[in-house]
Design a protein around this motif. Structure first.
Motif, mmCIF file in Angstrom:
data_model
loop_
_atom_site.group_PDB
_atom_site.id
_atom_site.type_symbol
_atom_site.label_atom_id
_atom_site.label_comp_id
_atom_site.label_asym_id
_atom_site.label_seq_id
_atom_site.Cartn_x
_atom_site.Cartn_y
_atom_site.Cartn_z
ATOM 1 N N TRP A 98 0.850 -1.185 0.000
ATOM 2 C CA TRP A 98 0.000 0.000 0.000
ATOM 3 C C TRP A 98 0.890 1.241 0.000
ATOM 4 O O TRP A 98 2.035 1.182 0.431
ATOM 5 C CB TRP A 98 -0.904 0.038 1.225
ATOM 6 C CG TRP A 98 -2.048 -0.920 1.265
ATOM 7 C CD1 TRP A 98 -2.517 -1.571 2.366
ATOM 8 C CD2 TRP A 98 -2.933 -1.309 0.192
ATOM 9 N NE1 TRP A 98 -3.605 -2.346 2.060
ATOM 10 C CE2 TRP A 98 -3.890 -2.205 0.714
ATOM 11 C CE3 TRP A 98 -2.994 -0.996 -1.174
ATOM 12 C CZ2 TRP A 98 -4.888 -2.777 -0.058
ATOM 13 C CZ3 TRP A 98 -3.993 -1.573 -1.954
ATOM 14 C CH2 TRP A 98 -4.923 -2.437 -1.395
ATOM 15 N N ASP A 146 -2.265 0.442 -4.876
ATOM 16 C CA ASP A 146 -3.319 1.440 -5.023
ATOM 17 C C ASP A 146 -2.811 2.622 -5.853
ATOM 18 O O ASP A 146 -1.639 2.984 -5.804
ATOM 19 C CB ASP A 146 -3.851 1.907 -3.673
ATOM 20 C CG ASP A 146 -2.780 2.183 -2.630
ATOM 21 O OD1 ASP A 146 -1.594 1.827 -2.863
ATOM 22 O OD2 ASP A 146 -3.113 2.750 -1.576
ATOM 23 N N LYS A 198 -6.027 2.132 -0.556
ATOM 24 C CA LYS A 198 -6.176 0.752 -0.099
ATOM 25 C C LYS A 198 -7.158 -0.036 -0.964
ATOM 26 O O LYS A 198 -7.880 -0.897 -0.480
ATOM 27 C CB LYS A 198 -6.605 0.727 1.382
ATOM 28 C CG LYS A 198 -5.756 1.590 2.306
ATOM 29 C CD LYS A 198 -4.319 1.129 2.326
ATOM 30 C CE LYS A 198 -3.492 1.876 3.371
ATOM 31 N NZ LYS A 198 -3.185 3.270 3.046
ATOM 32 N N GLN A 199 -7.142 0.257 -2.260
ATOM 33 C CA GLN A 199 -7.883 -0.527 -3.241
ATOM 34 C C GLN A 199 -6.930 -0.835 -4.388
ATOM 35 O O GLN A 199 -6.484 0.067 -5.089
ATOM 36 C CB GLN A 199 -9.106 0.245 -3.762
ATOM 37 C CG GLN A 199 -10.223 0.416 -2.760
ATOM 38 C CD GLN A 199 -10.917 -0.906 -2.459
ATOM 39 O OE1 GLN A 199 -11.081 -1.762 -3.338
ATOM 40 N NE2 GLN A 199 -11.327 -1.086 -1.212
ATOM 41 N N ALA A 200 -6.601 -2.107 -4.560
ATOM 42 C CA ALA A 200 -5.657 -2.478 -5.607
ATOM 43 C C ALA A 200 -6.229 -2.156 -6.977
ATOM 44 O O ALA A 200 -7.422 -2.356 -7.236
ATOM 45 C CB ALA A 200 -5.334 -3.967 -5.512
ATOM 46 N N ASP A 212 -3.778 8.841 1.214
ATOM 47 C CA ASP A 212 -3.510 7.426 1.449
ATOM 48 C C ASP A 212 -3.365 7.074 2.920
ATOM 49 O O ASP A 212 -3.044 5.930 3.250
ATOM 50 C CB ASP A 212 -2.252 6.991 0.692
ATOM 51 C CG ASP A 212 -1.032 7.840 1.042
ATOM 52 O OD1 ASP A 212 -1.180 8.796 1.826
ATOM 53 O OD2 ASP A 212 0.058 7.547 0.518
ATOM 54 N N THR A 256 -6.351 -6.935 -2.797
ATOM 55 C CA THR A 256 -6.786 -5.919 -1.844
ATOM 56 C C THR A 256 -6.992 -6.536 -0.461
ATOM 57 O O THR A 256 -6.502 -6.021 0.552
ATOM 58 C CB THR A 256 -8.086 -5.253 -2.320
ATOM 59 O OG1 THR A 256 -7.844 -4.549 -3.546
ATOM 60 C CG2 THR A 256 -8.619 -4.272 -1.274
#
Length: 229
Positions: free
Chosen positions: A49, A129, A136-138, A170, A208
């Motif tokens: 992340w 991300d 925190k979202q791939a 982030d 994720t």
């Protein structure tokens, strides 16, 4: 915009600070997958992340050459100088949510450069991300990189007990010296070359979840809410 001289000074300072954090911190947990999986299966794609990638040069096995993906904008030049002084290469590109932005941000060229590095046996470390969110979202990019390169993704999280939480998109944390530190990996992810769009989306969600779980475990270890094992 900072002058090149100022950027070099800041880059050297950042590299020195990261070394200080590493040398004064006690690693209370280092996931065995780093050596048991990453070394014999190199090159690998290490996924993190945002806010954790600068510690990678200090925890990698010394026999593994690495490059780090960094943004192309001027502010990232300081990070690039620091990463270089810590012994890693860099690939300069930026992710994008919309396909029409990829070329403008150098994403296509960066993707090809990462493929070339992996083909030469150089592992890649990159944030999963995409700036500027959602955090925190791939994104799909790292899954596509694994698909086209045939190399596995190793989810990784780094946490320290002493840290400064930053109010940013982030929610990054600045690692502080004299900490307890933990490095936690998720299970490696392999992306078949014939993966459908549906399979790629499922693997994106899996990455994720894996990074979230690794991050939660790393913080729980250094904060003393769970035991390292």
């Amino acid at each position: 915009m900072r002058s090149p001289t100022v950027q070099r000074v800041l880059g050297r300072t950042l590299a020195g600070y990261l070394k200080l954090v590493h040398r004064t911190s006690r690693i209370v947990h280092q996931d065995p997958l780093i050596r048991d999986f990453a070394v014999p299966n190199k090159p690998v794609i290490v996924a993190l992340w945002h806010g954790q990638h600068l510690m990678v040069p200090l925890v990698r096995p010394p026999e593994m050459p690495f490059a780090v993906l960094l943004a192309r904008h001027a502010d990232a030049e300081v990070n690039a100088i620091a990463i270089s002084r810590l012994g890693l290469g860099t690939v300069r590109a930026s992710g994008a949510h919309r396909s029409k932005d990829v070329r403008r941000k150098g994403g296509a060229a960066g993707f090809l450069e990462m493929l070339s590095a992996l083909g030469e046996g150089i592992s890649m470390a990159l944030t999963a991300d995409v700036p500027r969110g959602p955090a925190k979202q791939a994104g799909r990019g790292i899954i596509l990189l694994a698909q086209h390169s045939g190399r596995p993704i190793l989810p990784l999280a780094y946490a320290s007990s002493r840290r400064l939480d930053v109010s940013s998109w982030d929610s990054a944390s600045v690692n502080l010296p004299f900490s307890r530190a933990a490095i936690v990996c998720g299970e490696p992810i392999l992306v078949p070359k014939d993966s459908s769009d549906m399979a790629i989306e499922a693997l994106r969600r899996r990455l994720t979840a894996s990074l979230d779980a690794a991050t939660a475990k790393a913080y729980a270890i250094v904060d003393g809410t769970t035991q390292a094992n």
